[in-house]
Design a protein around this motif. Structure first.
Motif, PDB file in Angstrom:
ATOM      1  N   TRP A   1       0.852  -1.055  -0.101  1.00  0.00           N
ATOM      2  CA  TRP A   1       0.114   0.048  -0.002  1.00  0.00           C
ATOM      3  C   TRP A   1       0.887   1.203  -0.035  1.00  0.00           C
ATOM      4  CZ3 TRP A   1      -5.385   0.446  -0.485  1.00  0.00           C
ATOM      5  CH2 TRP A   1      -5.895  -0.890  -0.386  1.00  0.00           C
ATOM      6  N   GLY A   2       0.431   2.357  -0.624  1.00  0.00           N
ATOM      7  CA  GLY A   2       1.023   3.557  -0.740  1.00  0.00           C
ATOM      8  C   GLY A   2      -0.008   4.587  -1.267  1.00  0.00           C
ATOM      9  N   LEU A   3       0.661   5.861  -1.719  1.00  0.00           N
ATOM     10  CA  LEU A   3      -0.034   6.749  -1.995  1.00  0.00           C
ATOM     11  C   LEU A   3       0.426   7.179  -3.614  1.00  0.00           C
ATOM     12  CD1 LEU A   3      -0.077   9.799   0.502  1.00  0.00           C
ATOM     13  CD2 LEU A   3      -2.175   8.016  -0.013  1.00  0.00           C
ATOM     14  N   LEU A   4      -0.783   7.196  -4.373  1.00  0.00           N
ATOM     15  CA  LEU A   4      -0.519   7.658  -5.944  1.00  0.00           C
ATOM     16  C   LEU A   4      -0.598   9.205  -5.917  1.00  0.00           C
ATOM     17  CD1 LEU A   4      -0.125   6.550  -8.851  1.00  0.00           C
ATOM     18  CD2 LEU A   4      -2.684   6.651  -8.994  1.00  0.00           C
ATOM     19  N   LEU A   5       0.630   9.783  -6.295  1.00  0.00           N
ATOM     20  CA  LEU A   5       0.715  11.147  -6.064  1.00  0.00           C
ATOM     21  C   LEU A   5       0.866  11.955  -7.419  1.00  0.00           C
ATOM     22  CD1 LEU A   5       2.847  11.098  -3.036  1.00  0.00           C
ATOM     23  CD2 LEU A   5       0.748  12.273  -2.844  1.00  0.00           C
ATOM     24  N   PRO A   6       0.621  13.114  -7.598  1.00  0.00           N
ATOM     25  CA  PRO A   6       1.091  13.905  -8.946  1.00  0.00           C
ATOM     26  C   PRO A   6       2.523  14.139  -8.630  1.00  0.00           C
ATOM     27  CG  PRO A   6      -0.094  15.413  -7.287  1.00  0.00           C
ATOM     28  CD  PRO A   6      -0.441  14.143  -6.858  1.00  0.00           C
ATOM     29  N   ASN A   7       3.339  14.300  -9.717  1.00  0.00           N
ATOM     30  CA  ASN A   7       4.712  14.479  -9.417  1.00  0.00           C
ATOM     31  C   ASN A   7       5.159  15.765  -8.923  1.00  0.00           C
ATOM     32  OD1 ASN A   7       5.220  12.190 -10.729  1.00  0.00           O
ATOM     33  ND2 ASN A   7       5.843  12.880 -12.726  1.00  0.00           N
ATOM     34  N   SER A   8       4.159  16.894  -9.039  1.00  0.00           N
ATOM     35  CA  SER A   8       4.336  18.091  -8.328  1.00  0.00           C
ATOM     36  C   SER A   8       4.186  17.992  -7.008  1.00  0.00           C
ATOM     37  CB  SER A   8       3.454  19.211  -8.912  1.00  0.00           C
ATOM     38  OG  SER A   8       2.082  18.644  -8.674  1.00  0.00           O
ATOM     39  N   SER A   9       3.696  17.249  -6.290  1.00  0.00           N
ATOM     40  CA  SER A   9       3.561  17.056  -4.962  1.00  0.00           C
ATOM     41  C   SER A   9       4.957  16.808  -3.971  1.00  0.00           C
ATOM     42  CB  SER A   9       2.646  15.876  -4.500  1.00  0.00           C
ATOM     43  OG  SER A   9       2.683  15.684  -3.083  1.00  0.00           O
ATOM     44  N   PRO A  10       5.004  17.780  -3.132  1.00  0.00           N
ATOM     45  CA  PRO A  10       6.434  17.453  -2.436  1.00  0.00           C
ATOM     46  C   PRO A  10       6.882  15.903  -1.925  1.00  0.00           C
ATOM     47  CG  PRO A  10       5.389  19.341  -1.726  1.00  0.00           C
ATOM     48  CD  PRO A  10       4.581  18.894  -2.574  1.00  0.00           C
ATOM     49  N   LEU A  11       5.679  15.331  -1.436  1.00  0.00           N
ATOM     50  CA  LEU A  11       5.564  13.931  -1.148  1.00  0.00           C
ATOM     51  C   LEU A  11       6.075  12.946  -2.223  1.00  0.00           C
ATOM     52  CD1 LEU A  11       2.229  13.736   0.866  1.00  0.00           C
ATOM     53  CD2 LEU A  11       4.514  13.984   1.696  1.00  0.00           C
ATOM     54  N   ALA A  12       5.950  13.288  -3.306  1.00  0.00           N
ATOM     55  CA  ALA A  12       6.285  12.564  -4.597  1.00  0.00           C
ATOM     56  C   ALA A  12       7.995  12.180  -4.551  1.00  0.00           C
ATOM     57  CB  ALA A  12       5.772  12.960  -5.862  1.00  0.00           C
ATOM     58  N   ARG A  13       8.518  13.270  -3.912  1.00  0.00           N
ATOM     59  CA  ARG A  13      10.157  13.160  -3.937  1.00  0.00           C
ATOM     60  C   ARG A  13      10.474  12.294  -2.531  1.00  0.00           C
ATOM     61  NH1 ARG A  13       9.125  18.360  -5.780  1.00  0.00           N
ATOM     62  NH2 ARG A  13       9.156  19.307  -3.574  1.00  0.00           N
ATOM     63  N   GLN A  14       9.675  11.853  -1.833  1.00  0.00           N
ATOM     64  CA  GLN A  14      10.044  10.853  -0.830  1.00  0.00           C
ATOM     65  C   GLN A  14      10.220   9.584  -1.183  1.00  0.00           C
ATOM     66  OE1 GLN A  14       7.809  13.771   2.503  1.00  0.00           O
ATOM     67  NE2 GLN A  14       7.491  11.687   2.692  1.00  0.00           N
ATOM     68  N   THR A  15      11.034   8.620  -0.296  1.00  0.00           N
ATOM     69  CA  THR A  15      10.989   7.236  -0.649  1.00  0.00           C
ATOM     70  C   THR A  15       9.736   6.481   0.231  1.00  0.00           C
ATOM     71  OG1 THR A  15      12.535   7.044   1.397  1.00  0.00           O
ATOM     72  CG2 THR A  15      13.453   7.439  -0.843  1.00  0.00           C
ATOM     73  N   THR A  16       9.406   7.096   1.188  1.00  0.00           N
ATOM     74  CA  THR A  16       8.254   6.482   1.824  1.00  0.00           C
ATOM     75  C   THR A  16       7.505   7.711   2.522  1.00  0.00           C
ATOM     76  OG1 THR A  16       9.439   6.317   3.962  1.00  0.00           O
ATOM     77  CG2 THR A  16       9.453   4.207   2.549  1.00  0.00           C
ATOM     78  N   ILE A  17       6.043   7.265   2.944  1.00  0.00           N
ATOM     79  CA  ILE A  17       5.214   8.211   3.578  1.00  0.00           C
ATOM     80  C   ILE A  17       4.888   7.632   4.789  1.00  0.00           C
ATOM     81  CG2 ILE A  17       3.141   9.421   3.293  1.00  0.00           C
ATOM     82  CD1 ILE A  17       3.213   9.382   0.381  1.00  0.00           C
ATOM     83  N   SER A  18       4.771   8.276   5.908  1.00  0.00           N
ATOM     84  CA  SER A  18       4.469   7.689   7.253  1.00  0.00           C
ATOM     85  C   SER A  18       3.061   8.053   7.869  1.00  0.00           C
ATOM     86  CB  SER A  18       5.333   8.675   8.293  1.00  0.00           C
ATOM     87  OG  SER A  18       4.977   9.917   8.436  1.00  0.00           O
ATOM     88  N   ALA A  19       2.620   7.183   8.650  1.00  0.00           N
ATOM     89  CA  ALA A  19       1.276   7.582   8.969  1.00  0.00           C
ATOM     90  C   ALA A  19       0.883   9.075   9.438  1.00  0.00           C
ATOM     91  CB  ALA A  19       1.130   6.476  10.366  1.00  0.00           C
TER      92      ALA A  19
END
Length: 292
Positions: free
Chosen positions: A165-183
């Motif tokens: 499981w993860g997040l599908l994000l637009p490339n413009s999102s700052p989170l898209a540059r991370q390797t993982t996303i926390s709770a």
């Protein structure tokens, strides 16, 4: 209620015109009109809105049309599976969600097309809730679900593999540059979440508390449409990996941390006899699972 009358009704619904439906059925227009009136009399409710140039259904008519389509699909499948030659033939209908674990099902279908060319396996893409509902009504032979069914009514066969499981994000999102996303990060963004049962429980176990902090903007049952919403800037889609090919799409998948995985199972109802075609499919799938 006769199947012939249901066929008349669905033909009129699809044609949106009694005269056109009568021509398709090769009967007279008065014959169709009488059958529809008799159906309304039998049910005790109006099925059509009167006075419009094209056929418009009432709420009861819409409900009957949906049920009639399932009934006729079940009849067609049953007739096909009974009227088979000495070799194994017939149709197998599987309700399934989006999952990379479908690879094993694909391998099974590929084997069957050579060993039993008379068997046709049809896939109906939907969410797990609808898949199990139609499994119970007999429309589907099997369903593939992502969450375990803690239900004694079903047999199940675990498919090889797992999806993260993860997040599908637009490339413009700052989170898209991370390797993982926390709770903690997950609770701070607008989410597009799956509709099926069991998702809340899955994430509550992962979080260690309720999902009340999730800011859900929209829900989906199949990920392709959700990916369009992500592209439109609606939010980030909470989803499984390897379903949407993000290459050249402007989208990025970032997994959650700590990781949370889901497996898929093929399920079928206990106590309901399977057709020979369905049995052949199931036996071949079991072989492929054991060999994996």
């Amino acid at each position: 209620m006769e199947l012939r009358v249901l066929n008349y009704f669905l033909t009129v619904v699809n044609a949106k015109n009694i005269s056109r439906a009568a021509r398709q059925l090769h009967v007279s227009q008065p014959t169709v009109s009488r059958q529809l009136q008799a159906l309304e009399d039998e049910l005790g409710v109006p099925l059509f809105e009167r006075g419009s140039r094209e056929i418009q259904l009432t709420s009861d008519g819409l409900y009957l049309a949906n049920q009639a389509r399932q009934i006729m699909a079940l009849v067609d499948k049953t007739v096909t599976n009974i009227h088979q030659t000495k070799t194994i033939s017939g149709t197998v209908l599987i309700g399934c969600g989006e999952s990379q674990m479908m690879t094993t099902v694909g391998q099974t279908i590929n084997t069957l097309k050579h060993e039993h060319p008379g068997i046709q396996v049809n896939l109906f893409s939907t969410d797990g809730n609808t898949a199990t509902e139609r499994l119970q009504t007999g429309v589907f032979d099997f369903a593939i679900v992502m969450t375990p069914l803690m239900d004694q009514r079903y047999h199940f066969l675990r498919l090889p593999g797992a999806s993260r499981w993860g997040l599908l994000l637009p490339n413009s999102s700052p989170l898209a540059r991370q390797t993982t996303i926390s709770a903690a990060e997950l609770t701070k963004i607008d989410l597009i979440t799956p509709q099926q049962n069991g998702i809340n429980e899955l994430f509550e176990n992962w979080l260690g508390h309720t999902t009340d902090d999730f800011h859900v903007i929209s829900t989906y049952n199949l990920l392709y449409n959700a990916s369009i919403l992500v592209n439109a800037g609606v939010g980030a889609a909470l989803c499984l990996d390897n379903i949407i090919n993000t290459s050249h799409t402007g989208l990025t998948f970032v997994p959650l941390a700590p990781p949370i995985d889901s497996k898929a199972s093929l399920v079928w109802l206990k106590g309901r006899p399977l057709s020979e075609a369905a049995i052949a499919f199931l036996n071949q799938l079991k072989t492929n699972v054991e060999d994996h």
